[in-house]
Design a protein around this motif. Structure first.
Motif, short mmCIF file in Angstrom:
data_model
loop_
_atom_site.label_atom_id
_atom_site.label_comp_id
_atom_site.label_asym_id
_atom_site.label_seq_id
_atom_site.Cartn_x
_atom_site.Cartn_y
_atom_site.Cartn_z
N ARG A 148 -3.64 95.09 33.38
CA ARG A 148 -3.51 93.75 32.83
C ARG A 148 -4.73 92.91 33.18
N TYR A 149 -5.02 91.95 32.31
CA TYR A 149 -6.14 91.05 32.58
C TYR A 149 -5.86 90.21 33.82
N ASP A 150 -6.89 90.02 34.64
CA ASP A 150 -6.82 89.06 35.74
C ASP A 150 -7.05 87.68 35.14
N PRO A 151 -6.03 86.80 35.16
CA PRO A 151 -6.19 85.49 34.50
C PRO A 151 -7.31 84.64 35.08
N ASP A 152 -7.72 84.94 36.31
CA ASP A 152 -8.82 84.18 36.92
C ASP A 152 -10.19 84.62 36.41
N ARG A 153 -10.24 85.76 35.71
CA ARG A 153 -11.52 86.30 35.25
C ARG A 153 -11.78 86.05 33.76
N VAL A 154 -10.79 85.54 33.05
CA VAL A 154 -10.94 85.33 31.60
C VAL A 154 -10.68 83.86 31.28
N GLY A 155 -11.19 83.44 30.11
CA GLY A 155 -11.03 82.05 29.72
C GLY A 155 -9.57 81.64 29.64
N TYR A 200 9.25 92.22 27.64
CA TYR A 200 8.30 91.43 26.85
C TYR A 200 9.06 90.53 25.89
N GLU A 201 8.71 89.25 25.91
CA GLU A 201 9.37 88.27 25.05
C GLU A 201 8.35 87.59 24.14
N GLN A 202 8.75 87.44 22.87
CA GLN A 202 7.99 86.65 21.90
C GLN A 202 8.93 85.58 21.35
N ARG A 203 8.43 84.35 21.30
CA ARG A 203 9.25 83.23 20.84
C ARG A 203 8.40 82.35 19.93
N HIS A 204 9.01 81.82 18.86
CA HIS A 204 8.29 80.94 17.94
C HIS A 204 9.14 79.71 17.67
N PRO A 254 10.92 84.11 36.96
CA PRO A 254 9.54 83.70 36.65
C PRO A 254 8.74 84.91 36.13
N PRO A 255 7.98 84.73 35.05
CA PRO A 255 7.27 85.87 34.45
C PRO A 255 5.96 86.20 35.18
N LEU A 256 5.49 87.42 34.94
CA LEU A 256 4.15 87.80 35.42
C LEU A 256 3.08 87.00 34.69
N LEU A 257 3.29 86.77 33.41
CA LEU A 257 2.34 86.01 32.62
C LEU A 257 3.07 85.27 31.51
N SER A 258 2.46 84.19 31.08
CA SER A 258 2.99 83.38 29.98
C SER A 258 1.82 82.76 29.25
N THR A 259 1.80 82.89 27.93
CA THR A 259 0.72 82.31 27.14
C THR A 259 1.21 82.05 25.73
N THR A 260 0.53 81.18 25.03
CA THR A 260 0.85 80.88 23.63
C THR A 260 -0.39 81.13 22.79
N THR A 261 -0.27 81.99 21.78
CA THR A 261 -1.41 82.34 20.94
C THR A 261 -1.49 81.39 19.75
N GLU A 262 -2.63 81.41 19.06
CA GLU A 262 -2.89 80.40 18.04
C GLU A 262 -1.97 80.54 16.82
N ASP A 263 -1.25 81.66 16.72
CA ASP A 263 -0.28 81.79 15.62
C ASP A 263 1.05 81.10 15.92
N GLY A 264 1.11 80.43 17.09
CA GLY A 264 2.32 79.69 17.44
C GLY A 264 3.33 80.47 18.25
N PHE A 265 3.08 81.75 18.51
CA PHE A 265 4.00 82.55 19.31
C PHE A 265 3.70 82.37 20.79
N SER A 266 4.76 82.17 21.57
CA SER A 266 4.63 82.21 23.02
C SER A 266 5.01 83.62 23.49
N HIS A 267 4.31 84.10 24.50
CA HIS A 267 4.49 85.46 25.01
C HIS A 267 4.75 85.38 26.51
N ARG A 268 5.77 86.11 26.96
CA ARG A 268 6.03 86.22 28.40
C ARG A 268 6.27 87.69 28.75
#
Length: 430
Positions: A24-31, A103-107, A182-196
């Motif tokens: 998995r990506y290290d969140p401290d190393r990527v934008g 893995y969860e996807q929510r819109h 609490p998830p390992l990661l949580s982010t929202t992509t530009e298509d409006g989907f949140s991912h956990r």
């Protein structure tokens, strides 16, 4: 769904999902995590979407799943070098414990999908454990296999569905219970989907999930070419070993029904006027005025009565329907079930592409397969080609054909939402 499997000794086996140590990506190393993700490789609209993703972040996953170079061998070696560099620099890190990942996807539109990511033991088609429903293109399988060989990694999960009873099973309970943490990661992509994403590492919980899934078979919803690639590479490597397994996302569609969308065709070098002229006397063709949504509604009405398609690329939409029955009798193979013979995709490939327009379905120089409807139309208008827009097939039809062992024409369906690429990878030499 009835359980299905094959026997090893005397025990029947269904789905065998195995924990793994995810990359998995290290969140401290990527934008941002959103900036390094991508749709699956075959959903990226090229070149526009590819350039956009490459510029989003220097570590975007497209640099692995769609490397850009002058030749295939150079592309694949470039991806392997990139993966090695990101690992050595700590951009990608390996989780400390093997686990299965929820893995969860929510819109905002109400879509919620949860499933389990793991390494699935590869089965033979005759075993009936994993059901494909589409044909594949050999050159795509060869391309994906070369990339996987070079990187020695499963870079993105394919999407499989199975039918649990919706609630009460060990796998369903584990998914819902884990999603409260609490998830390992949580982010929202530009298509409006949140991912956990979460991991399950407790041995007792893993055992309960595995026992539950072993009672089921699965349908390939998205990733037929990657599944065929997994099976090709398994045959090339010693067994037992890591190549006996492939990275998948398993979704229980009794609890989380998927959306089924069409995959459209872009015919290079065939102007709409020529495509329409060739249909004279073979199909009914009507010019539609108005925007794309209205044209798609007209298409949805038309498919209730006959095979129907929309052609676009000249600034208008042309509804193509009511094929000549004698034409279908001459061009559609008669040795398949009626449900297959009457599919729009079957008529498109057997009748229109092969017989009327003489376009080879597996030649990238002649045809492209695009998931985004508006993008298909825009590219046709820009390039002077013809967009062929399809209406989606119902999931029940797909599943029934798969159970009969009948594969649909390639790129017949688009199940979704698809897992984002870049959230968790699987190294085969770990």
């Amino acid at each position: 769904m009835n359980s299905a499997g094959h026997s090893e000794a005397t025990a029947p086996r269904g789905l065998e999902l195995t924990p793994f140590r995810g990359l998995r990506y290290d969140p401290d190393r990527v934008g941002s995590l959103a900036a390094v993700t991508s749709p699956p490789y075959d959903v990226v609209v090229r070149p526009d979407g590819l350039h956009h993703l490459q510029s989003a972040d220097p570590y975007n996953i497209v640099r692995l799943i769609l490397p850009q170079a002058t030749t295939p061998s150079v592309r694949n070696e470039q991806a392997a070098d990139t993966l090695r560099r990101w690992l050595s620099e700590g951009v990608l890190t390996t989780d400390s414990e093997p686990g299965l990942y929820v893995y969860e996807q929510r819109h905002d539109d109400g879509m919620l999908q949860r499933g389990i990511i793991g390494a699935l033991r590869l089965s033979d088609p005759a075993d009936g454990v994993v059901l494909p429903h589409e044909d594949v293109m050999p050159h795509v399988v060869a391309d994906r296999a070369a990339l996987m060989r070079a990187t020695s990694a499963n870079l993105e999960p394919l999407l499989l569905t199975y039918r649990g009873d919706g609630t009460g099973t060990a796998a369903a309970e584990a998914v819902e219970r884990t999603a409260e943490q609490p998830p390992l990661l949580s982010t929202t992509t530009e298509d409006g989907f949140s991912h956990r994403l979460w991991s399950i590492t407790d041995p007792a919980a893993l055992s309960r999930i595995q026992s539950d899934l072993a009672r089921h078979q699965a349908l390939i919803a998205d990733g037929h070419h990657r599944w065929a690639t997994y099976r090709r590479l398994r045959a090339e490597h010693p067994s037992p070993g890591p190549w006996d397994f492939g990275l998948v996302l398993l979704v229980d569609t009794a609890r989380y029904p998927l959306r089924v969308r069409a995959i459209h065709r872009l015919l290079h070098g065939l102007p709409v006027a020529e495509a329409v002229a060739a249909l004279d006397g073979l199909f009914r063709v009507r010019r539609l005025e108005g925007p794309l949504p209205a044209a798609l509604e007209t298409l949805a009405d038309a498919v209730r009565a006959s095979n129907a398609f929309l052609l676009a690329g000249d600034g208008a939409f042309h509804l193509v329907d009511r094929p000549d029955p004698e034409l279908l009798a001459r061009t559609v193979p008669a040795d398949r079930p009626a449900a297959w013979r009457t599919l729009d995709a079957t008529v498109l490939h057997a009748t229109l592409l092969d017989h009327v327009w003489h376009i080879p379905e597996d030649s990238p120089a002649h045809i492209a397969y695009i998931h985004d409807t508006a993008a298909t139309v825009e590219k046709a208008e820009r390039d002077g080609g013809t967009a062929v827009l399809m209406h989606p097939v119902r999931e029940e039809v797909v599943r029934d054909l798969a159970r009969q062992g009948v594969t649909m024409p390639r790129k017949s369906t688009s199940f979704g939402p698809k897992p984002a690429s870049g959230l968790v990878l699987r190294a085969l030499d770990a």
